[in-house]
Design a protein around this motif. Structure first.
Motif, PDB file in Angstrom:
ATOM      1  N   UNK A 408      -8.274   3.126   9.758  1.00 40.50           N
ATOM      2  CA  UNK A 408      -8.995   4.331   9.363  1.00 40.50           C
ATOM      3  C   UNK A 408      -8.411   4.898   8.075  1.00 40.50           C
ATOM      4  N   UNK A 409      -7.084   4.981   8.025  1.00 38.30           N
ATOM      5  CA  UNK A 409      -6.436   5.548   6.838  1.00 38.30           C
ATOM      6  C   UNK A 409      -6.726   4.713   5.598  1.00 38.30           C
ATOM      7  N   UNK A 410      -6.587   3.397   5.743  1.00 42.37           N
ATOM      8  CA  UNK A 410      -6.799   2.521   4.581  1.00 42.37           C
ATOM      9  C   UNK A 410      -8.228   2.668   4.067  1.00 42.37           C
ATOM     10  N   UNK A 411      -9.189   2.628   4.996  1.00 47.42           N
ATOM     11  CA  UNK A 411     -10.596   2.710   4.594  1.00 47.42           C
ATOM     12  C   UNK A 411     -10.870   4.043   3.896  1.00 47.42           C
ATOM     13  N   UNK A 412     -10.427   5.137   4.528  1.00 45.16           N
ATOM     14  CA  UNK A 412     -10.767   6.461   3.994  1.00 45.16           C
ATOM     15  C   UNK A 412     -10.100   6.701   2.643  1.00 45.16           C
ATOM     16  N   UNK A 413      -8.805   6.426   2.559  1.00 47.98           N
ATOM     17  CA  UNK A 413      -8.089   6.733   1.315  1.00 47.98           C
ATOM     18  C   UNK A 413      -8.590   5.850   0.178  1.00 47.98           C
ATOM     19  N   UNK A 414      -8.784   4.566   0.447  1.00 44.92           N
ATOM     20  CA  UNK A 414      -9.259   3.686  -0.620  1.00 44.92           C
ATOM     21  C   UNK A 414     -10.670   4.051  -1.068  1.00 44.92           C
ATOM     22  N   UNK A 415     -11.499   4.484  -0.117  1.00 50.65           N
ATOM     23  CA  UNK A 415     -12.871   4.879  -0.479  1.00 50.65           C
ATOM     24  C   UNK A 415     -12.838   6.069  -1.432  1.00 50.65           C
ATOM     25  N   UNK A 416     -12.058   7.066  -1.087  1.00 50.60           N
ATOM     26  CA  UNK A 416     -12.017   8.273  -1.912  1.00 50.60           C
ATOM     27  C   UNK A 416     -11.353   7.978  -3.264  1.00 50.60           C
ATOM     28  N   UNK A 417     -10.371   7.068  -3.235  1.00 54.82           N
ATOM     29  CA  UNK A 417      -9.666   6.705  -4.465  1.00 54.82           C
ATOM     30  C   UNK A 417     -10.622   6.090  -5.493  1.00 54.82           C
ATOM     31  N   UNK A 418     -11.597   5.333  -5.007  1.00 54.21           N
ATOM     32  CA  UNK A 418     -12.514   4.645  -5.926  1.00 54.21           C
ATOM     33  C   UNK A 418     -13.675   5.546  -6.347  1.00 54.21           C
ATOM     34  N   UNK A 419     -13.763   6.726  -5.745  1.00 54.03           N
ATOM     35  CA  UNK A 419     -14.938   7.568  -6.013  1.00 54.03           C
ATOM     36  C   UNK A 419     -15.119   8.004  -7.456  1.00 54.03           C
ATOM     37  N   UNK A 420     -14.063   8.393  -8.157  1.00 54.75           N
ATOM     38  CA  UNK A 420     -14.295   8.798  -9.550  1.00 54.75           C
ATOM     39  C   UNK A 420     -14.978   7.688 -10.354  1.00 54.75           C
ATOM     40  N   UNK A 421     -14.607   6.448 -10.090  1.00 55.54           N
ATOM     41  CA  UNK A 421     -15.206   5.326 -10.812  1.00 55.54           C
ATOM     42  C   UNK A 421     -16.638   5.100 -10.332  1.00 55.54           C
ATOM     43  N   UNK A 422     -16.834   5.154  -9.012  1.00 58.24           N
ATOM     44  CA  UNK A 422     -18.167   4.931  -8.451  1.00 58.24           C
ATOM     45  C   UNK A 422     -19.138   5.989  -8.959  1.00 58.24           C
ATOM     46  N   UNK A 423     -18.676   7.227  -8.996  1.00 63.03           N
ATOM     47  CA  UNK A 423     -19.555   8.299  -9.459  1.00 63.03           C
ATOM     48  C   UNK A 423     -19.947   8.103 -10.912  1.00 63.03           C
ATOM     49  N   UNK A 424     -19.002   7.575 -11.694  1.00 68.22           N
ATOM     50  CA  UNK A 424     -19.320   7.364 -13.110  1.00 68.22           C
ATOM     51  C   UNK A 424     -20.400   6.309 -13.269  1.00 68.22           C
ATOM     52  N   UNK A 425     -20.470   5.371 -12.323  1.00 72.30           N
ATOM     53  CA  UNK A 425     -21.522   4.353 -12.396  1.00 72.30           C
ATOM     54  C   UNK A 425     -22.841   4.907 -11.868  1.00 72.30           C
TER      55      UNK A 425
END
Lengths: 544, 236
Positions: A408-425
Motif C-alpha cells: 500500500x505504501x509503495x503504491x500510494x507514495x510512488x503514485x503521488x510522487x509521479x503526479x507532478x509529471x503526469x499532470x504536466x502531460x
C-alpha cells in the motif's frame, strides 16, 4: 450537475494526497510529542554533521554538474552540425530515465573495487584500487545524472536566442569572446539560477545514490540517516529529528527555487532543430570537440558499464531464479497499480480544476480549492518520499502490520510522487479539449459517463498513456519507500538488486541492473514517443 | 417543426468590466442578422439565448415559455459556431448522431434520419470520414446536418461561414435558406458581411456597446436613412 461530479472527484483525489502526507506528519508529530526529550536529544553533533554533509555534497555536485554543462552546452550550440549531435542529445536524456540504483551500479561496474577500470586506477594509485565509495562515488553518480540534464537545459536556453541575433553577430564580425559576452552569457545567466537550483534540489533529496555509494558515517545524508535510524538503530526519536531537519531544508530550498523561478519537474524537452550556421573556427573547434567528447565519455561510460557487466552475469540462471520471478512480479504489479492510481488522481485533479475555472466568473480570483487543485500536487516535491515513508513507518510500527502494509505504501507514495509529471502531460490536453468541446457538449446534453467515454477520454488518451508509462517507469525503478518497508515477503526488483549488492553478489546485481534498466528505458521511450506524437495534426483537433 | 419566437426581456449581463442590457423580440420563423463591431456583445447575445451564459436579471423567453434557468441541452435551440462544431475524434455519422442521443445509442430510425440529413446537406458517402479529412465547408455542412436531426425550433449561428471563401459562402447561404424554407425554424445569425445579411435576413439587429441599438428591416437599415452608427460600421 455533472460538473459537481468532476469537482467531487478532484476533492477526493486531493483528500487522498492529504491523507498520505498528513498521516505521515501526524505520525511524526505524535512520536515527537510522546517523547520531546528524545527528539530534542537527537539534535546532536551527529545530526548536524549529517546535515552539513547533505548540503556539502549537494553544493559540490551542483558545481561539478553545472559548470561543465555551461561549456558543453555552448560547444553544442556553436556546432549545430557536429557529427552525431542528435544522438548525443538523445543519450543525454537517458540518465534521467534510468533508475538511480542502475546508475549507481554502472558507476560501480566502472570504478568500483572490481570495476572495469580497477586495474588501471590501481596501477596509477600504486596498490589495490579501493573503489569509488564515499564522497567521490556520490559526486560521480550525481554528475552522471545532472551534467546531461543541465546541458540540455542550458542548450534550450541558448537555442531560444533568436536566429537574427546570430546573423547580426556574424555580420558585425563578433568573435567567440564577444559573442559569448554579448549573446550567450546573458542567455545562460538567465537560466543559471533555475538550473543550479533544480540540480541542487535533486542532490539534496538524493537517496538511492547515497545509500549505495556512500552510507558510511562520513558520507551520509539526512534521507539515508532517516532510513538507518528506522531500519537499523530503531531510533524513532532520531528519525523524527532528522525528518524535521530534512523538511525544513527542502522547504527552504524550494522557496528559494520558486523565488528564482525555476521549473520544479526535471524534464528538458529535446532542443529544436539547429537553425544557425556553424560559427566557431580554428582552435575553438578543437576545444569544443574535446569538451563534447569528454562529456560524452562521462555519460556513456556508466551506461556502457551496465551493459557490459550485465552481459557478464549468468542471465539464464537469474531468469530462472524464483526470487527474481517473485520480485519481478511484485514490481510489475505494484508499479502498474501505482501508475494507474497516479493517472486517475491526475485526471481527477485536472478535471476538477478546469470545472472550477469555468464555473467562476472570469474576473473572479480562483478559490482556495481551485488553487489547491492547481498546485496541490506540487507539494509532494517538497516532502520527499522517504519522509512520507518515515512518518507512516513511525505511526504504524505499533500495529505489527508494518511489512504487510508495504504494498500500500509503495503504491500510494510512488503514485503521488509521479503526479507532478503526469499532470504536466495530462492537464494541457484536458484543458484544450475542454475549451473546444465544452459548449458543444452542454448544448447536446452529453454529460457524466457518456461524456467521459465519448468526448473526454479520446482527447486525453494519449497523454494519459504517456503519463502511465512514465509513472510506471518511475515506480518500477524506485528504491525509496520499499527500502523502508521491504522485507523477505515483499521484495521489488530494486530491493532485490540492493540486497544482492549488499551481499557481494555483484554479478547477480549487474544482471538485475541491466534487466531493470532495459525495462525502465523502454517505458520511458514509450512515454517520450507519445509526447512527440501529440504534435500530429489530426490530434490537434480540427485542422484549420 | 416550425419556429418559435425569441424574446429577451430586460436581460442584463456583466462580462468583466462591460455591462450589457438586451431587449429583443424576434417572431417565430423569422430570419434575423445580428451585426455590430467586434466586442459589442453579438456573441454574448447568442450565448444568452443558447444558455451558455446566465443573465444577472431579466428573462429569456423562447416560444413564449421562460427559458432563463434552463440548461443549454434542454432549450429548444441549436447553435452553430464558427469552428469546433465537431468532435475531431468522431466520424461524421457519429457527430451527427450525437444530435439524437448524447450517449450515441441510436435506433434504426435515428440512423435513417442521420443518413437523410447528410444526404440533404450533400454529404452522402462521407459518413465514415473524420472531421480532419473534410474541408471547412464540409465541416459546417456536418454541423447543419446535426441541426436537422436535432430539429429544434430556433437556430443560432455565430459567424458560421466566416472562414469560407466567397463562392462557398454563397453556396452555404443557399443551403441554409433552403433548410429554413423546409423547416421554418427561427434563425439568428451573427455576421460581419452586409451581402450575407441582405441575402438572408428580413430584419437586422444592430448591436453596439452591449445593447441592441437598432432593430429594423434590412432595406431600411441599408438605406440612406439607416442609423448613422450602423452606416459607419458598414462603411457606407
Amino acid at each position: 450537475m455533472p460538473r459537481d461530479g468532476r469537482i467531487l472527484a478532484g476533492m477526493a483525489g486531493l483528500g487522498l494526497i492529504g491523507i498520505l502526507v498528513g498521516g505521515a506528519f501526524a505520525g511524526l508529530i505524535h512520536e515527537a510529542a510522546r517523547d520531546w526529550s528524545g527528539a530534542g536529544e537527537a539534535f546532536d553533533a551527529y545530526l548536524f554533521r549529517v546535515a552539513r554533509f547533505t548540503l556539502w555534497q549537494a553544493a559540490l555536485s551542483t558545481l561539478l554538474s553545472v559548470a561543465p554543462a555551461i561549456l558543453v552546452a555552448r560547444a553544442l550550440a556553436r556546432h549545430p552540425a557536429f557529427a552525431g549531435r542528435g544522438l548525443i542529445l538523445k543519450l543525454f536524456a537517458l540518465p534521467l530515465a534510468l533508475p538511480a540504483i542502475v546508475a549507481a551500479m554502472g558507476v560501480l561496474a566502472l570504478l568500483g573495487r572490481a570495476g572495469l577500470f580497477a586495474d588501471v586506477l590501481g596501477g596509477w594509485s600504486g596498490g589495490r584500487w579501493p573503489g569509488v565509495y564515499g564522497l567521490p562515488g556520490i559526486l560521480t553518480a550525481h554528475v552522471f545524472f545532472n551534467l546531461p540534464l543541465a546541458t540540455r537545459l542550458f542548450l534550450q536556453a541558448l537555442e531560444a536566442v533568436p536566429a537574427d541575433q546570430w546573423r547580426l553577430a556574424a555580420q558585425l564580425g563578433m568573435g567567440a569572446r564577444a559573442s559569448f559576452r554579448l549573446i550567450e552569457w546573458p542567455a545562460l545567466r538567465a537560466a543559471l539560477p533555475g538550473v543550479a537550483g533544480l540540480v541542487f534540489m535533486l542532490c539534496v533529496t538524493s537517496f538511492t545514490i547515497v545509500l549505495t555509494l556512500g552510507g558510511g558515517p562520513g558520507a551520509t545524508t539526512l534521507e539515508v540517516a532517516i532510513y538507518q535510524a528506522l531500519r537499523f538503530d530503531f531510533d524513532p526519536a532520531r528519525a523524527v529529528a532528522l525528518t524535521a531537519l530534512q523538511v525544513a531544508l527542502t522547504v527552504a530550498v524550494v522557496a528559494l527555487l520558486l523565488k528564482l523561478g525555476a521549473g520544479m519537474a526535471a524534464d528538458a524537452g529535446l532542443p529544436v532543430a539547429p537553425r544557425r550556421p556553424a560559427v566557431a573556427g580554428g582552435v575553438e573547434r578543437w576545444v569544443n570537440a574535446a569538451l563534447i567528447l569528454a562529456s560524452l565519455a562521462f555519460v556513456a561510460g556508466p551506461l556502457a558499464a551496465v551493459v557490459v557487466a550485465g552481459a557478464r552475469a549468468d542471465l539464464a540462471r537469474l531468469l530462472a531464479d524464483p526470487a527474481v520471478h517473485r520480485a519481478t512480479l511484485t514490481s510489475l504489479v505494484l508499479a502498474a497499480t501505482s501508475a494507474f492510481l497516479c493517472v486517475a488522481l491526475s485526471l481527477a485533479l485536472a478535471a476538477a480544476r478546469r470545472a472550477m475555472e469555468m464555473k467562476r466568473r472570469r474576473d473572479a480570483r480562483p478559490s482556495f480549492l481551485e488553487r489547491m487543485l492547481d498546485t496541490g500536487a506540487g507539494f509532494v516535491l517538497v516532502v520527499p518520499p522517504i519522509v512520507i515513508g518515515a512518518g507512516w513507518f513511525v505511526a504504524l510500527r505499533g500495529t505489527g502490520q508494518l511489512f504487510a502494509l508495504a504494498p500500500v505504501m509503495v503504491v500510494a507514495v510512488n503514485a503521488v510522487m509521479a503526479m507532478p509529471f503526469a499532470l504536466r502531460a495530462i492537464r494541457p490536453a484536458w484543458d484544450a479539449a475542454s475549451a473546444r468541446h465544452e459548449r458543444l457538449a452542454a448544448q447536446l446534453g452529453i454529460s457524466g459517463i457518456d461524456r467521459l467515454r465519448l468526448i473526454d477520454w479520446p482527447a486525453v488518451r494519449r497523454p494519459a498513456l504517456t503519463a502511465l508509462a512514465f509513472a510506471m517507469a518511475l515506480s518500477l525503478g524506485d528504491l525509496g519507500v520499499i527500502a523502508l518497508f521491504g522485507s523477505d515477503s515483499v521484495q521489488t526488483l530494486p530491493y532485490l538488486l540492493y540486497a544482492r549488492m549488499g551481499s557481494y553478489r555483484t554479478l547477480d546485481a549487474a544482471g538485475l541492473a541491466l534487466l531493470l534498466g532495459v525495462v525502465c528505458l523502454g517505458l520511458m521511450m514509450l512515454a517520450e514517443q507519445g509526447r512527440a506524437e501529440r504534435g500530429r495534426p489530426e490530434l490537434r483537433g480540427e485542422a484549420r | 417543426m416550425s419556429g418559435a419566437g425569441v424574446r429577451l426581456d430586460r436581460v442584463e449581463f456583466s462580462y468583466g468590466e462591460a455591462a450589457m442590457r438586451f431587449d429583443l423580440d424576434v417572431a417565430a420563423g423569422e430570419i434575423v442578422a445580428v451585426m455590430g463591431p467586434s466586442g459589442s456583445g453579438k456573441s454574448t447575445l447568442l450565448n444568452l439565448i443558447a444558455g451558455f451564459e446566465r443573465p444577472s436579471s431579466g428573462r429569456v423567453l423562447i416560444g413564449g415559455a421562460d427559458a432563463t434557468r434552463l440548461p443549454p441541452a434542454l432549450r429548444p435551440v441549436s447553435m452553430v459556431f464558427q469552428e469546433n462544431n465537431l468532435f475531431a475524434h468522431l466520424d461524421v455519422a457519429r457527430n451527427v448522431g450525437l444530435g439524437r442521443s448524447p450517449a450515441l445509442k441510436l435506433t434504426a430510425r435515428d440512423r435513417a434520419d442521420v443518413a437523410a440529413a447528410l444526404a440533404r446537406t450533400g454529404l452522402s458517402g462521407k459518413e465514415g470520414r473524420l472531421p480532419g479529412e473534410l474541408s471547412g465547408g464540409e465541416r459546417q455542412r456536418v454541423a447543419l446536418s446535426r441541426v436537422l436531426v436535432r430539429d429544434r425550433p430556433v437556430l443560432l449561428l455565430d459567424e458560421p461561414f466566416a472562414s469560407l471563401g466567397p463562392a462557398l459562402r454563397r453556396e452555404m447561404l443557399d443551403l441554409l435558406r433552403g433548410l429554413q424554407a423546409e423547416r421554418g425554424m427561427t434563425i439568428l445569425m451573427v455576421t460581419h458581411q452586409p451581402d450575407e445579411a441582405r441575402a438572408l435576413a428580413r430584419r437586422i439587429a444592430f448591436v453596439e456597446d452591449g445593447t441592441v441599438a437598432a432593430f429594423a428591416p434590412a432595406d431600411e437599415m441599408f438605406s440612406q436613412a439607416g442609423p448613422s452608427a450602423f452606416r459607419a460600421y458598414i462603411g457606407a
